[in-house]
Design a protein around this motif. Structure first.
Motif, short mmCIF file in Angstrom:
data_model
loop_
_atom_site.label_atom_id
_atom_site.label_comp_id
_atom_site.label_asym_id
_atom_site.label_seq_id
_atom_site.Cartn_x
_atom_site.Cartn_y
_atom_site.Cartn_z
N TYR A 62 -31.37 -66.23 12.84
CA TYR A 62 -32.64 -65.32 12.51
C TYR A 62 -32.83 -64.24 13.36
O TYR A 62 -32.16 -64.21 14.58
CB TYR A 62 -34.00 -66.36 12.85
N ILE A 63 -33.38 -63.22 13.07
CA ILE A 63 -33.39 -61.98 13.94
C ILE A 63 -34.65 -62.00 14.54
O ILE A 63 -35.59 -62.11 13.95
CB ILE A 63 -33.40 -60.56 12.86
N ILE A 64 -34.48 -62.08 15.99
CA ILE A 64 -35.72 -61.96 16.49
C ILE A 64 -35.79 -60.78 17.35
O ILE A 64 -34.95 -60.12 18.08
CB ILE A 64 -35.38 -63.34 17.81
N ASN A 65 -37.05 -60.09 17.12
CA ASN A 65 -37.60 -58.93 17.90
C ASN A 65 -38.17 -59.38 19.47
O ASN A 65 -39.35 -59.63 19.30
CB ASN A 65 -38.40 -58.09 17.13
N ILE A 66 -37.65 -58.85 20.33
CA ILE A 66 -38.32 -59.28 21.69
C ILE A 66 -38.38 -58.03 22.44
O ILE A 66 -37.27 -57.37 22.68
CB ILE A 66 -37.42 -60.36 22.39
N ASP A 67 -39.53 -57.44 22.92
CA ASP A 67 -39.68 -56.33 23.57
C ASP A 67 -39.33 -56.50 25.06
O ASP A 67 -40.37 -57.20 25.74
CB ASP A 67 -41.08 -55.88 23.24
N LEU A 80 -27.37 -63.31 21.40
CA LEU A 80 -28.92 -62.69 21.88
C LEU A 80 -29.18 -62.93 23.27
O LEU A 80 -29.87 -61.70 23.69
CB LEU A 80 -29.87 -63.19 20.85
N LYS A 105 -30.07 -59.61 25.50
CA LYS A 105 -31.64 -59.21 26.04
C LYS A 105 -31.67 -59.34 27.45
O LYS A 105 -32.28 -58.64 28.35
CB LYS A 105 -32.61 -60.26 25.54
N GLU A 153 -30.38 -56.14 28.73
CA GLU A 153 -31.59 -55.00 28.88
C GLU A 153 -32.45 -55.25 29.82
O GLU A 153 -32.90 -54.37 30.46
CB GLU A 153 -32.17 -55.30 27.40
#
Length: 103
Positions: free
Chosen positions: A2-7, A52, A56, A59
């Motif tokens: 799954y693609i997880i968008n975490i800011d 992932l 992250k 980042e």
């Protein structure tokens, strides 16, 4: 997968807020507890995908490096250095897991 968008910027901002709260009088133990809780929340949202996780955590480490200044208040640098150590440790664990247990 799954693609997880975490800011990550939100997590970096929250860490700066926690560091500022220590500057204004919070105790170091309560601030470290807040940092630990925030890191645990990020770790839980990243699930078990080591690729992932590495991305992250890298980042977030880069965002925290941008916040560090040698002219900053010592209280600020204490909290930010603690947060950077936690982030780098989590990143290294994810790298090890990715190498050790190839998914």
């Amino acid at each position: 997968m799954y693609i997880i968008n975490i800011d990550i910027d939100n997590y970096a901002l929250e860490l700066r807020r926690i560091a500022a709260s220590y500057q204004t009088g919070d105790t170091l133990s309560s601030v470290k507890k807040k940092v630990d809780e925030l890191m645990d929340a990020l770790k839980a949202s990243l699930a078990h995908d080591s690729h992932l996780q590495v991305e992250k955590w890298s980042e977030l480490a880069q965002a925290l490096n941008l916040c560090m200044r040698n002219t900053a208040d010592p209280n600020w640098t204490t909290v930010m250095a603690y947060a950077r150590r936690k982030v780098n440790r989590s990143k290294q664990n994810a790298l090890f897991k990715r190498r050790r247990f190839k998914e």
